[in-house]
Design a protein around this motif. Structure first.
Motif, short mmCIF file in Angstrom:
data_model
loop_
_atom_site.label_atom_id
_atom_site.label_comp_id
_atom_site.label_asym_id
_atom_site.label_seq_id
_atom_site.Cartn_x
_atom_site.Cartn_y
_atom_site.Cartn_z
N PHE A 47 -0.06 1.39 4.07
CA PHE A 47 -0.37 0.34 3.12
C PHE A 47 -1.62 -0.42 3.54
O PHE A 47 -2.48 -0.75 2.72
N ARG A 48 -1.73 -0.73 4.84
CA ARG A 48 -2.91 -1.44 5.34
C ARG A 48 -4.18 -0.63 5.10
O ARG A 48 -5.21 -1.17 4.69
N ARG A 49 -4.09 0.69 5.33
CA ARG A 49 -5.27 1.53 5.12
C ARG A 49 -5.68 1.52 3.64
O ARG A 49 -6.86 1.40 3.31
N CYS A 50 -4.70 1.64 2.75
CA CYS A 50 -5.00 1.59 1.32
C CYS A 50 -5.58 0.24 0.94
O CYS A 50 -6.52 0.14 0.13
N PHE A 51 -5.03 -0.82 1.53
CA PHE A 51 -5.51 -2.18 1.28
C PHE A 51 -6.98 -2.32 1.66
O PHE A 51 -7.81 -2.81 0.88
N PHE A 52 -7.33 -1.88 2.86
CA PHE A 52 -8.72 -2.02 3.32
C PHE A 52 -9.66 -1.09 2.56
O PHE A 52 -10.82 -1.46 2.31
N LEU A 53 -9.20 0.10 2.16
CA LEU A 53 -10.03 0.98 1.34
C LEU A 53 -10.30 0.33 -0.02
O LEU A 53 -11.42 0.41 -0.55
N GLY A 54 -9.28 -0.31 -0.59
CA GLY A 54 -9.47 -1.02 -1.84
C GLY A 54 -10.47 -2.16 -1.70
O GLY A 54 -11.33 -2.36 -2.56
N ARG A 88 8.60 -3.76 2.09
CA ARG A 88 8.14 -3.62 3.47
C ARG A 88 8.92 -2.54 4.22
O ARG A 88 8.35 -1.78 5.00
N GLY A 89 10.20 -2.46 3.99
CA GLY A 89 11.00 -1.48 4.71
C GLY A 89 10.93 -0.08 4.13
O GLY A 89 11.43 0.87 4.74
N GLN A 90 10.32 0.06 2.95
CA GLN A 90 10.27 1.36 2.28
C GLN A 90 8.90 2.01 2.34
O GLN A 90 8.76 3.20 2.06
#
Length: 247
Positions: A226-233, A218-220
């Motif tokens: 990450f959220r954008r990649c998550f929703f695109l996936g 989370r800190g890195q």
């Protein structure tokens, strides 16, 4: 399950737990989406029960003033239970074909909501007594039909104006109640017991390991990226499941 099936399930829950560890949500959605491509939605939903229940209960108990939040959300949560059990009672439990289409559509809708700059206006306190039960019933029906319990409950909770820690706790509370209601509904249909219960218990370990890894990452990693990649996936996965269910 074959050894390959067990490996695929473990990898799914490891990744789903990692997503939850980084952004605070997404374990049930990711797990249902990925497992829905390997097995029926009913089987995927049954495997999801214990990992989802334990990780979300942890999230609930970690927050402040649980009693006050529980009283505020009681109409929503009660309606989620009624909607889920009512949906199961009329035969909406996830199966094949149409359920896969429903799961794909639910993932597409959730991904679109996450990617587009759309936010519901804040729900005024005077509207909560009637809006909460309505949203809860709709969420319960979607849960019964697809095994996904993020819509429309998540946007509604985000529109209540809760501070960040309270919102995370409210999401965990909603997911916990939805998971319990889904477990009861699946048990009615004979889909949660025996080997399935054992498989769900085994899935807890990779889910918790994934959450631990996600917390370390989370800190890195930028949460926004990450959220954008998550929703695109999710968008691609939902489209695949929708197409698969229509064949």
């Amino acid at each position: 399950m074959t050894s390959l099936d067990l490996l695929a399930v473990a990898a799914t829950f490891l990744f789903a737990g990692l997503v939850k560890g980084v952004i605070g949500l997404g374990l049930p959605t990711v797990a249902m989406g990925l497992l829905g491509a390997l097995m029926s939605p009913a089987e995927a939903a049954a495997l999801l029960v214990l990992p989802s229940l334990l990780t979300n209960a942890w999230q609930v108990l970690d927050g402040p003033r649980l009693g006050a939040l529980l009283r505020r959300l009681a109409p929503l949560l009660g309606a989620v239970v009624l909607g889920t059990l009512g949906g199961a009672g009329v035969g909406l439990l996830p199966g094949r074909g149409s359920a896969t289409v429903g799961l794909g559509a639910a993932l597409l809708a959730y991904a679109a909501f996450g990617l587009l700059p759309l936010r519901l206006p804040r729900v005024p306190p005077r509207a909560e007594p009637w809006a909460g039960p309505l949203i809860g019933l709709l969420t319960g029906v979607v849960t019964a039909a697809t095994g996904v319990f993020v819509l429309p409950a998540v946007p509604f909770l985000q529109a209540l104006g809760l501070e960040r820690d309270r919102l995370v706790q409210a999401l965990g509370l909603s997911f916990t109640v939805s998971t319990l209601a889904l477990a009861v509904a699946l048990s009615w249909g004979g889909g949660f017991g025996g080997d399935t219960l054992g498989g769900s218990a085994l899935a807890v370990l990779p889910a918790l390991a994934g959450m631990w890894l996600g917390g370390r990452l989370r800190g890195q990693v930028s949460p926004a990226v990450f959220r954008r990649c998550f929703f695109l996936g999710l968008l691609g996965l939902g489209a695949h499941l929708l197409w698969q269910g229509m064949q």
